[in-house]
Design a protein around this motif. Structure first.
Motif, PDB file in Angstrom:
ATOM      1  N   MET A 184       0.524  -0.739  -0.451  1.00 44.44           N
ATOM      2  CA  MET A 184       0.036  -0.008   0.684  1.00 44.44           C
ATOM      3  C   MET A 184       0.685   1.252   0.103  1.00 44.44           C
ATOM      4  O   MET A 184       1.672   1.524   1.108  1.00 44.44           O
ATOM      5  N   ARG A 185       0.421   2.054  -0.322  1.00 42.39           N
ATOM      6  CA  ARG A 185       1.416   3.275  -0.578  1.00 42.39           C
ATOM      7  C   ARG A 185      -0.360   4.585  -0.491  1.00 42.39           C
ATOM      8  O   ARG A 185      -0.906   4.495  -0.856  1.00 42.39           O
ATOM      9  N   LEU A 215      -5.347   6.367  -0.686  1.00 46.85           N
ATOM     10  CA  LEU A 215      -4.694   5.833  -0.578  1.00 46.85           C
ATOM     11  C   LEU A 215      -4.416   5.590  -2.496  1.00 46.85           C
ATOM     12  O   LEU A 215      -4.656   6.000  -2.719  1.00 46.85           O
ATOM     13  N   SER A 227      -4.115   4.582  -6.041  1.00 43.19           N
ATOM     14  CA  SER A 227      -4.677   3.229  -6.783  1.00 43.19           C
ATOM     15  C   SER A 227      -4.358   3.290  -8.461  1.00 43.19           C
ATOM     16  O   SER A 227      -4.498   3.988  -8.720  1.00 43.19           O
ATOM     17  N   GLY A 228      -3.187   2.753  -8.216  1.00 41.50           N
ATOM     18  CA  GLY A 228      -2.709   2.727 -10.009  1.00 41.50           C
ATOM     19  C   GLY A 228      -2.609   4.700 -10.031  1.00 41.50           C
ATOM     20  O   GLY A 228      -1.434   5.255  -9.850  1.00 41.50           O
ATOM     21  N   LEU A 243      -7.358   7.611  -4.041  1.00 36.74           N
ATOM     22  CA  LEU A 243      -8.735   7.913  -3.126  1.00 36.74           C
ATOM     23  C   LEU A 243      -8.162   8.306  -1.963  1.00 36.74           C
ATOM     24  O   LEU A 243      -7.656   7.671  -0.558  1.00 36.74           O
ATOM     25  N   ALA A 280      -6.919   1.208   4.966  1.00 37.39           N
ATOM     26  CA  ALA A 280      -6.784   0.629   3.360  1.00 37.39           C
ATOM     27  C   ALA A 280      -8.595   0.886   2.344  1.00 37.39           C
ATOM     28  O   ALA A 280      -8.719   1.469   1.476  1.00 37.39           O
ATOM     29  N   GLY A 306     -10.256   2.283   0.313  1.00 36.77           N
ATOM     30  CA  GLY A 306     -11.138   2.242  -1.442  1.00 36.77           C
ATOM     31  C   GLY A 306     -12.570   1.820  -0.867  1.00 36.77           C
ATOM     32  O   GLY A 306     -12.726   1.306  -1.965  1.00 36.77           O
ATOM     33  N   THR A 357     -11.981  11.067  -5.632  1.00 36.30           N
ATOM     34  CA  THR A 357     -11.988   9.532  -6.567  1.00 36.30           C
ATOM     35  C   THR A 357     -10.723  11.513  -7.438  1.00 36.30           C
ATOM     36  O   THR A 357     -10.991  11.767  -8.475  1.00 36.30           O
TER      37      THR A 357
END
Length: 309
Positions: free
Chosen positions: A1-2, A17, A19-20, A24, A45, A49, A55
């Motif tokens: 996770m980042r 978070l 995500s690609g 988020l 997370a 998510g 987003t």
């Protein structure tokens, strides 16, 4: 996770978070330290998510430091860095460096984001960067054994300890630790990468991760995390000796060999490229953790002190 902390289009700063190629957003008002205090970043997370507040595209986001730490201890983990600096800095590597990893407390009020401008400290004529990594504590503890220390790390981030070398050397001649020489800025970023992502790269006392730095596009620094002499397990054990570490505390590795201008000045003063000046651009990167980019700008003038005692 980042995880990142970013300037939301809604006008506030939010934890996100990654995500690609999107981020988020967590609920407004929630900080990275708040998430660390839960003791379960995976659950945090999952919550973000499942129901993000927003987003947004990662590209073009204004990133802050991933967290505002509760404390920041910066260690000397790479002894070759000290050897390289030992002459002009009068920092002899003696047997004590093999008995424990020394550190100093840095200024958490001076933590900046990964792309912020960095002013030259007032009165400084020898401004420098320091390329480091940092571990972020996610589980509280005291008198932590080295074998248990890894379990207290929530994740890692890049750290740049900005240094006024002339101020630092002048102050430390008085027998105290660094003060104004390391009081102006500390970069954390660009994100907090959770410890599980680094595990496949574990090697020696650190991780297989290239660490590089450029000034105005010129390659200056090149090292590797796994060259570290004191790992974060020993640093955390030493930091927690007789006291308590808390979630949100940050432990710096110290500078990777070649990871600052001072080393080049000490080793080859005749061919030294010069110190940082306004207009310079510094880029630092650590494999698996990402990169930071800073423009050096003019600092404020020095207000005179009263004379005498």
């Amino acid at each position: 996770m980042r995880f990142v902390t970013y300037a939301s289009p809604a006008g506030d700063d939010r934890v996100g978070l990654v995500s690609g190629d999107v981020v988020l957003g967590a609920d407004p008002g929630v900080t990275m330290v708040d998430l660390l205090d839960t003791g379960d970043l995976a659950a945090a997370a999952a919550t973000i998510g499942t129901a993000p507040s927003e987003t947004v595209a990662l590209e073009g986001l204004t990133l802050r430091a991933p967290l505002q730490p509760r404390s920041l201890r910066d260690f000397v983990g790479f002894l070759q860095h000290l050897r390289n600096c030992s002459g002009p800095a009068n920092m002899t590597v003696d047997e004590r460096h093999e008995r424990y990893p020394p550190f100093y407390f840095s200024n958490v009020a001076a933590v900046i984001g990964p792309h912020d401008d960095v002013p030259v400290p007032p009165g400084c004529e020898r401004f420098d960067y320091e390329l480091e990594v940092a571990a972020v504590i996610g589980k509280a503890g005291a008198d932590i054994a080295p074998a248990d220390a890894w379990d207290h790390i929530a994740g890692y981030t890049l750290l740049c300890d900005w240094s006024g070398r002339d101020l630092q050397i002048d102050e430390m001649a008085l027998g105290l630790g660094p003060a104004k020489g390391k009081d102006s800025a500390n970069t954390l970023g660009p994100m907090l990468v959770t410890a599980d992502e680094l595990e496949p790269h574990r090697h020696g006392r650190g991780f297989t991760a290239a660490m590089t730095g450029t000034v105005n596009g010129e390659a200056v620094s090149a090292g590797s995390w796994d060259d570290v002499d004191w790992g974060f397990d020993d640093m955390i054990a030493y930091a927690s000796r007789g006291t308590r570490l808390r979630p949100g505390d940050v432990i710096g590795s110290g500078t990777v060999p070649s990871g600052c201008l001072f080393e080049h000045f000490a080793l080859d003063p005749e061919n030294f490229r010069g110190w940082l000046v306004p207009g310079d651009e510094v880029r630092l990167s650590v494999e698996h953790l990402g990169g930071i980019r800073h423009r050096i700008v003019e600092g404020r003038p020095v207000p005179p002190l009263s004379s005498g005692y």
